[in-house]
Design an enzyme around this catalytic site. Sequence first.
Site, PDB file in Angstrom:
ATOM      1  N   CYS A  70      72.829  91.593  44.336  1.00 49.51           N
ATOM      2  CA  CYS A  70      71.985  90.405  44.231  1.00 49.51           C
ATOM      3  C   CYS A  70      70.909  90.601  43.164  1.00 49.51           C
ATOM      4  O   CYS A  70      70.129  91.557  43.231  1.00 49.51           O
ATOM      5  CB  CYS A  70      71.331  90.101  45.581  1.00 49.51           C
ATOM      6  N   CYS A  73      67.045  90.568  44.646  1.00 50.82           N
ATOM      7  CA  CYS A  73      66.498  91.636  45.479  1.00 50.82           C
ATOM      8  C   CYS A  73      65.645  92.564  44.621  1.00 50.82           C
ATOM      9  O   CYS A  73      65.812  92.621  43.398  1.00 50.82           O
ATOM     10  CB  CYS A  73      67.631  92.420  46.138  1.00 50.82           C
ATOM     11  N   HIS A 133      66.700  89.846  51.567  1.00 53.80           N
ATOM     12  CA  HIS A 133      67.910  89.126  51.181  1.00 53.80           C
ATOM     13  C   HIS A 133      68.480  88.298  52.330  1.00 53.80           C
ATOM     14  O   HIS A 133      69.062  87.228  52.102  1.00 53.80           O
ATOM     15  CB  HIS A 133      68.961  90.131  50.691  1.00 53.80           C
ATOM     16  N   ASN A 173      67.597  74.625  47.007  1.00 55.35           N
ATOM     17  CA  ASN A 173      68.950  74.355  47.476  1.00 55.35           C
ATOM     18  C   ASN A 173      69.311  75.452  48.469  1.00 55.35           C
ATOM     19  O   ASN A 173      69.159  76.633  48.158  1.00 55.35           O
ATOM     20  CB  ASN A 173      69.963  74.394  46.328  1.00 55.35           C
ATOM     21  N   HIS A 184      70.312  84.771  48.238  1.00 55.42           N
ATOM     22  CA  HIS A 184      68.936  85.208  48.473  1.00 55.42           C
ATOM     23  C   HIS A 184      68.015  83.992  48.575  1.00 55.42           C
ATOM     24  O   HIS A 184      68.128  83.051  47.789  1.00 55.42           O
ATOM     25  CB  HIS A 184      68.490  86.106  47.321  1.00 55.42           C
ATOM     26  N   HIS A 186      65.606  81.430  47.814  1.00 52.12           N
ATOM     27  CA  HIS A 186      64.894  81.125  46.572  1.00 52.12           C
ATOM     28  C   HIS A 186      64.915  79.626  46.314  1.00 52.12           C
ATOM     29  O   HIS A 186      65.713  78.884  46.875  1.00 52.12           O
ATOM     30  CB  HIS A 186      65.538  81.858  45.381  1.00 52.12           C
ATOM     31  N   GLN A 188      63.738  76.657  42.904  1.00 56.20           N
ATOM     32  CA  GLN A 188      63.704  76.526  41.449  1.00 56.20           C
ATOM     33  C   GLN A 188      62.634  75.523  41.038  1.00 56.20           C
ATOM     34  O   GLN A 188      62.182  74.715  41.851  1.00 56.20           O
ATOM     35  CB  GLN A 188      65.066  76.076  40.911  1.00 56.20           C
TER      36      GLN A 188
END
Length: 358
Positions: A70, A73, A133, A173, A184, A186, A188
């Site tokens: 990933c 991470c 994660h 998303n 992971h 997250h 945007q």
Amino acid sequence: MKRTAISLADGRELIYFDERDDAVRDQPDRRALPPPPPASQLRYDPLTDEWVALAVHRQTRTFLPPADQCPLCPSTSDRLSEIPAPEYAVAVFENRFPALSGRVVAEPAAITPFTPVRPGQGRCEVVCFTDDHDASFAALPPSRVRTVLDALADRTTVLGGLPGVEQVFCFENRGVEIGVTLHHPHGQIYAYPFVTPRTRSLLGAARRHAERTGGGNLYADVLAAERAAGERVVATNPHWTAYVPAAARWPFEVHVAPHRAVPDLPALTEAERDAFGPLYLDLLRRFDGLFDTPMPYIAAWHQAPVRVERELGHLHLQLFSVRRAADKLKYLAGSESAMGVFINDIAPERAAELLRAM
């Protein structure tokens, strides 16, 4: 909150947002990276009065890697990632595969007399909510939600100050059903060089309402009406209300709005920022409880444009899912995709009732 900015190996910026003042962020990025791609191309569609971005380099972006590969991470001694530090709270960095960027190399030529072309100038950033994660936004403590909110407010201010940026969009998303390419936790941020079609539509409706009512704020009036009706309200506190819109497009859609009309995240007070986390975490828990499985969703912050008609905006979060039953998804078929007319299978009042029952 402590803010520390560093440069990654290819020159992209990364900012750590720490909850400890003694956090040290001097770890270098030891990777050998190629230069970032140039800005994408924007092509104007005269039939819809909209801009379309062509970012062909995104075809090579990382797609659902295993956990031990990933890129979000923390870095370790034997695996280097986008985050050089061995641990972090919240980290924000320029996307390695951006739809928009400031790296303009040449002004493209028009395709036809009706199709002007311009560089995809702007910025795209990735927001890592946690270094865990296997976590999710719903599993964060309220204190971390506050850190994320402060980071989004910081980035909204900074990106809104870049030359040519007209709108800043923060979103998350979640779930492969939505189309995520990294598991992971997250989000945007997109800094657009134009006001997006959805926001132009909202501003047009707000402008017409203000003209009819002598200056009324459309979203504030709708929010007041929903709070008075109560039937579609899912949760509320002294500063925020979460409700299902009466004309919801998605099977499960909730708006989370501050009671005070503000244009964007930086305009929120300390009390409003503190009050958001507990209500939003409760709402995400309800979403996950609907079908006893992690709910795929999009969480989209609607903010006023940077330079125009800011007085018409009313900050709010739109949270919605494509899941309409435990084993069924809502697909955008002919009516939605071709004509823009949504057909919802679940009554908003029923959706609110189900969410309140969780």
